[in-house]
Design a protein around this motif. Sequence first.
Motif, PDB file in Angstrom:
ATOM      1  N   GLN A  30      -6.397  -6.498   8.720  1.00 48.42           N
ATOM      2  CA  GLN A  30      -5.174  -6.994   9.346  1.00 48.42           C
ATOM      3  C   GLN A  30      -4.176  -7.417   8.279  1.00 48.42           C
ATOM      4  O   GLN A  30      -2.977  -7.206   8.423  1.00 48.42           O
ATOM      5  N   GLY A  31      -4.658  -7.983   7.191  1.00 49.98           N
ATOM      6  CA  GLY A  31      -3.782  -8.401   6.105  1.00 49.98           C
ATOM      7  C   GLY A  31      -3.044  -7.226   5.472  1.00 49.98           C
ATOM      8  O   GLY A  31      -1.856  -7.327   5.144  1.00 49.98           O
ATOM      9  N   THR A  32      -3.764  -6.125   5.296  1.00 49.69           N
ATOM     10  CA  THR A  32      -3.127  -4.916   4.742  1.00 49.69           C
ATOM     11  C   THR A  32      -2.044  -4.410   5.681  1.00 49.69           C
ATOM     12  O   THR A  32      -0.940  -4.078   5.250  1.00 49.69           O
ATOM     13  N   LEU A  33      -2.342  -4.364   6.963  1.00 52.86           N
ATOM     14  CA  LEU A  33      -1.355  -3.916   7.946  1.00 52.86           C
ATOM     15  C   LEU A  33      -0.135  -4.834   7.936  1.00 52.86           C
ATOM     16  O   LEU A  33       1.004  -4.370   7.946  1.00 52.86           O
ATOM     17  N   SER A  34      -0.369  -6.118   7.888  1.00 53.10           N
ATOM     18  CA  SER A  34       0.725  -7.077   7.842  1.00 53.10           C
ATOM     19  C   SER A  34       1.601  -6.846   6.614  1.00 53.10           C
ATOM     20  O   SER A  34       2.836  -6.831   6.704  1.00 53.10           O
ATOM     21  N   ASP A  35       0.961  -6.656   5.467  1.00 49.85           N
ATOM     22  CA  ASP A  35       1.706  -6.402   4.225  1.00 49.85           C
ATOM     23  C   ASP A  35       2.543  -5.128   4.330  1.00 49.85           C
ATOM     24  O   ASP A  35       3.682  -5.093   3.870  1.00 49.85           O
ATOM     25  N   ILE A  36       1.993  -4.089   4.928  1.00 44.73           N
ATOM     26  CA  ILE A  36       2.724  -2.822   5.077  1.00 44.73           C
ATOM     27  C   ILE A  36       3.919  -3.009   6.005  1.00 44.73           C
ATOM     28  O   ILE A  36       5.027  -2.566   5.709  1.00 44.73           O
ATOM     29  N   GLU A  37       3.705  -3.688   7.131  1.00 45.70           N
ATOM     30  CA  GLU A  37       4.790  -3.909   8.077  1.00 45.70           C
ATOM     31  C   GLU A  37       5.914  -4.740   7.459  1.00 45.70           C
ATOM     32  O   GLU A  37       7.079  -4.556   7.791  1.00 45.70           O
ATOM     33  N   GLN A  38       5.572  -5.633   6.554  1.00 45.18           N
ATOM     34  CA  GLN A  38       6.570  -6.500   5.918  1.00 45.18           C
ATOM     35  C   GLN A  38       7.149  -5.894   4.645  1.00 45.18           C
ATOM     36  O   GLN A  38       8.005  -6.493   4.002  1.00 45.18           O
ATOM     37  N   GLY A  39       6.675  -4.710   4.259  1.00 50.23           N
ATOM     38  CA  GLY A  39       7.186  -4.047   3.073  1.00 50.23           C
ATOM     39  C   GLY A  39       6.630  -4.601   1.773  1.00 50.23           C
ATOM     40  O   GLY A  39       7.180  -4.356   0.703  1.00 50.23           O
ATOM     41  N   GLN A  40       5.531  -5.329   1.849  1.00 45.38           N
ATOM     42  CA  GLN A  40       4.926  -5.915   0.662  1.00 45.38           C
ATOM     43  C   GLN A  40       3.854  -5.030   0.050  1.00 45.38           C
ATOM     44  O   GLN A  40       3.320  -5.338  -0.997  1.00 45.38           O
ATOM     45  N   ARG A  41       3.507  -3.957   0.740  1.00 45.11           N
ATOM     46  CA  ARG A  41       2.504  -3.027   0.239  1.00 45.11           C
ATOM     47  C   ARG A  41       2.942  -1.620   0.586  1.00 45.11           C
ATOM     48  O   ARG A  41       3.466  -1.373   1.672  1.00 45.11           O
ATOM     49  N   CYS A  42       2.699  -0.700  -0.319  1.00 42.81           N
ATOM     50  CA  CYS A  42       3.039   0.705  -0.082  1.00 42.81           C
ATOM     51  C   CYS A  42       2.009   1.344   0.840  1.00 42.81           C
ATOM     52  O   CYS A  42       0.841   0.973   0.842  1.00 42.81           O
ATOM     53  N   CYS A  43       2.463   2.307   1.572  1.00 36.70           N
ATOM     54  CA  CYS A  43       1.579   3.064   2.452  1.00 36.70           C
ATOM     55  C   CYS A  43       1.153   4.323   1.713  1.00 36.70           C
ATOM     56  O   CYS A  43       1.962   5.219   1.474  1.00 36.70           O
ATOM     57  N   THR A  44      -0.088   4.412   1.338  1.00 34.58           N
ATOM     58  CA  THR A  44      -0.598   5.555   0.591  1.00 34.58           C
ATOM     59  C   THR A  44      -0.793   6.766   1.501  1.00 34.58           C
ATOM     60  O   THR A  44      -0.773   6.651   2.729  1.00 34.58           O
ATOM     61  N   TRP A  45      -1.023   7.910   0.886  1.00 38.49           N
ATOM     62  CA  TRP A  45      -1.286   9.113   1.664  1.00 38.49           C
ATOM     63  C   TRP A  45      -2.506   8.918   2.558  1.00 38.49           C
ATOM     64  O   TRP A  45      -2.494   9.304   3.725  1.00 38.49           O
ATOM     65  N   LEU A  46      -3.555   8.292   2.032  1.00 37.55           N
ATOM     66  CA  LEU A  46      -4.763   8.075   2.819  1.00 37.55           C
ATOM     67  C   LEU A  46      -4.458   7.235   4.052  1.00 37.55           C
ATOM     68  O   LEU A  46      -4.874   7.564   5.161  1.00 37.55           O
ATOM     69  N   LEU A  47      -3.713   6.167   3.869  1.00 35.17           N
ATOM     70  CA  LEU A  47      -3.361   5.317   4.998  1.00 35.17           C
ATOM     71  C   LEU A  47      -2.475   6.068   5.987  1.00 35.17           C
ATOM     72  O   LEU A  47      -2.652   5.955   7.192  1.00 35.17           O
ATOM     73  N   SER A  48      -1.549   6.857   5.484  1.00 36.09           N
ATOM     74  CA  SER A  48      -0.708   7.669   6.368  1.00 36.09           C
ATOM     75  C   SER A  48      -1.573   8.605   7.203  1.00 36.09           C
ATOM     76  O   SER A  48      -1.335   8.806   8.388  1.00 36.09           O
ATOM     77  N   HIS A  49      -2.586   9.169   6.568  1.00 32.33           N
ATOM     78  CA  HIS A  49      -3.516  10.058   7.272  1.00 32.33           C
ATOM     79  C   HIS A  49      -4.282   9.280   8.345  1.00 32.33           C
ATOM     80  O   HIS A  49      -4.508   9.787   9.437  1.00 32.33           O
TER      81      HIS A  49
END
Length: 63
Positions: A30-49
């Motif tokens: 959930q923390g990773t998702l939160s960071d992505i939604e807030q623009g604090q973490r990049c979304c990698t190809w794996l996560l995009s997949h």
Amino acid sequence: MNKLGDNIRLLRRRIGLTQIGFSKQIGISQGTLSDIEQGQRCCTWLLSHQLSPAKSSSQTEAI
């Protein structure tokens, strides 16, 4: 501006999931998702997949 994070949040809300539920569905914390939604973490190809099946199922449900 964080277009990717905003789009992921919009998708998650459209299919009616909390961050916890959505993150479990796609196999991230959930923390990773939160960071992505807030623009604090990049979304990698794996996560995009990992997000692709969630997007496909939500589009099918919307039809």
